[in-house]
Every structure is written in C-alpha cells, then in structure tokens.
Design an enzyme around this catalytic site. Sequence first.
Site, PDB file in Angstrom:
ATOM      1  N   ASP A   1     -51.559  13.016 177.034  1.00  0.00           N
ATOM      2  CA  ASP A   1     -51.898  12.044 175.982  1.00  0.00           C
ATOM      3  C   ASP A   1     -52.581  10.796 176.539  1.00  0.00           C
ATOM      4  O   ASP A   1     -52.209   9.670 176.196  1.00  0.00           O
ATOM      5  CB  ASP A   1     -50.638  11.603 175.218  1.00  0.00           C
ATOM      6  CG  ASP A   1     -49.727  12.754 174.848  1.00  0.00           C
ATOM      7  OD1 ASP A   1     -50.234  13.857 174.615  1.00  0.00           O
ATOM      8  OD2 ASP A   1     -48.499  12.539 174.789  1.00  0.00           O
TER       9      ASP A   1
ATOM     10  N   GLU B   1     -52.262  15.786 165.041  1.00  0.00           N
ATOM     11  CA  GLU B   1     -51.763  14.588 165.722  1.00  0.00           C
ATOM     12  C   GLU B   1     -52.891  13.986 166.570  1.00  0.00           C
ATOM     13  O   GLU B   1     -54.041  14.411 166.500  1.00  0.00           O
ATOM     14  CB  GLU B   1     -50.578  14.957 166.619  1.00  0.00           C
ATOM     15  CG  GLU B   1     -50.938  15.992 167.687  1.00  0.00           C
ATOM     16  CD  GLU B   1     -49.720  16.587 168.380  1.00  0.00           C
ATOM     17  OE1 GLU B   1     -48.591  16.398 167.872  1.00  0.00           O
ATOM     18  OE2 GLU B   1     -49.909  17.235 169.422  1.00  0.00           O
TER      19      GLU B   1
END
Length: 327
Positions: free
Chosen positions: A39, A209
Amino acid sequence: MKQILFFLLIIWCSKAIAQPIVSGKTKNNNPIFKGWYADPEAIIFDKMYWVYPTFSAPYEDQIFLDAFSSKDLTHWTKHQRILDTVAVKWAKKAMWAPSIIKNKNKYFLFFGANDIQSDNEVGGIGIAVALKPEGPYKDYLGKPLVDKFYNGAQPIDQFVFRDKDGQHYLIYGGWRHCNIAKLKADFTGFVPFEEKTIFKEITPENYVEGPFMFIRNNKYYFMWSEGGWTGPDYCVAYAIADSPMGPFKRIGKILEQDPEIATGAGHHSIIKTPDSDTYYIVYHRRPLTETDSSSRETCIEEMYFDENGFIKPVVITNEGVKAHTIK
C-alpha cells in the site's frame, strides 16, 4: 595445441567483455527496498522522494509504520517506526495505507487502524503530525477522524487530495464503497458540502479499495484497486472526470499481474517529477515464490499516457526505473 589455446583465449576474452552488458540488462531495481511492505504512498518533499507503506504482516503485528527516502529513486534510506501504537493510544493493530501531505509547514500522516467491522468498534482513520517527513509523529486528534461506516464504506485506505484551489479532501473507503469529504483547513474535521452532507459517495464500477487521485491537463484522474488483495486478480483501474466529485466512469485496468514476473499487483500511488513530465507508479506485488498473503513488496515503474490523455497499460518489470535526481 597452441591454436586450441589461442582459440579458447579468444572465447574467454569475448565472454569477459560481454559480461558487463549482460549484467546491465539484468539490473534489478524492483523491489525498491527490502522487506515486506504494501500500500505504498509516494510523494516528493523538497526534491526528495518519499514512500510511506504499510508494514505487511499479520494484523496484530502491524503496530508501526516505516518510511523510506531517496534522492534518485534507486538508493533508499529506511526511517524506522516513524509512528507506532505507543503514540496512538486508540490504535491496537492493523495500521494501514498511510497518506501524507504537507500543510502549513507541518506533515500530516493519515492512517487506518484496527480494521473495524462495525460502528460499535474503536478504530478507523486517524491523523498523526510531525515537523519533518521522517517524524517522529504524534497523534493529532487523540481519536479517529472517521470512526463509522458512512455510505457502506469501511473507514480505511485514506488518501488526502489537494485541489487546485488549495482545498483538501479526504478520499477513502473499503468494502467496495468510496467516499469523498471536504477537510477543514486545520484537518480537525470536515466542512459540509452545499447539500449539507459530509460524506459523498463517488464509488465507480468495480471499485474495491485503495483510492488515489491526481490532476493532469485540468482533468481529474481517479484510480483504485479491484479484485482481492490476497489473490492474483488484484489490479488497478481508473476513470477521468472534470471534478474531484466525478462522476467517474470506469475506463479500464492499467496495472495487473504478469504470471512471469509477480502476482497481485495493486494498491498504488503516483508521483510526477517537478522537473519533467515523467510519471511513476509505485505499487505492491507478490513474488512468484510466495503464497503467504503478507508477502508483498513495493515496486516502481514509469507510467505513460497516449495522445488522448489515457493511461497506457503499465508493464511490470524486475528492472524498475532508472535513477532520476530532481534538479
């Protein structure tokens, strides 16, 4: 006999001369630093590249965040534990997907914590603040900024976006829903939109997401991750609109696995060099040798556009990118 030895000597010399060329072709700059990290949020502060990733591990072990800095994209310095749960009393686990922005000479680090599954749990999106990019960071609010499910969006995967007029927005959301909210100037809360709502849903088709937004040629590029983060189908798609509120109509995928290189390529960020029109995509992926869900590494590739402004599919590589020092 002398002729045979002379012939072997020529072969040996030719291989020796060719070796540096072969070595150069196989130079490996991906992953960009060692360790399991995911991420990644990449950003530039004062001609220095920074990457703020999730420490990829079981949720109970995700109790801190590291950062990495580089002058040239190929040599990285690790800054350990710039933030941990000792500084954030309400955070217990699952510190995820940091997003950072400089505002009024301070650095604000937005993060998710605790992986809450309902409005009855403590956790969500928090903010930490520091005077330097490398911290140390301390809890800014003493509580989460967003601690409830609004429009069905789990309060994770936060991204802070600065618009052309200086207005900051929080764009976030898991569980296939994405919200945008207008931040107060001091980041202590939100300013309602004209219709009096605070959280406006901007979820595009196939969104899962990992939202990210940037502006190019006065167009708003909205990007997100699709598929399951533990599987090979994880990927990145995008849309283009005239406003940060959309509407965003999905154009297509631009980043996905290559079965010969790595799987699960997704949850990315974008940086543009200030001294050129070069764009880079920083993302995580899973090596072919790994099956554990936490075995993710941070990589980088150059990202290109066609003559109409559409993003070309990204080719994932082991080489990564060449060194680029900001002038």
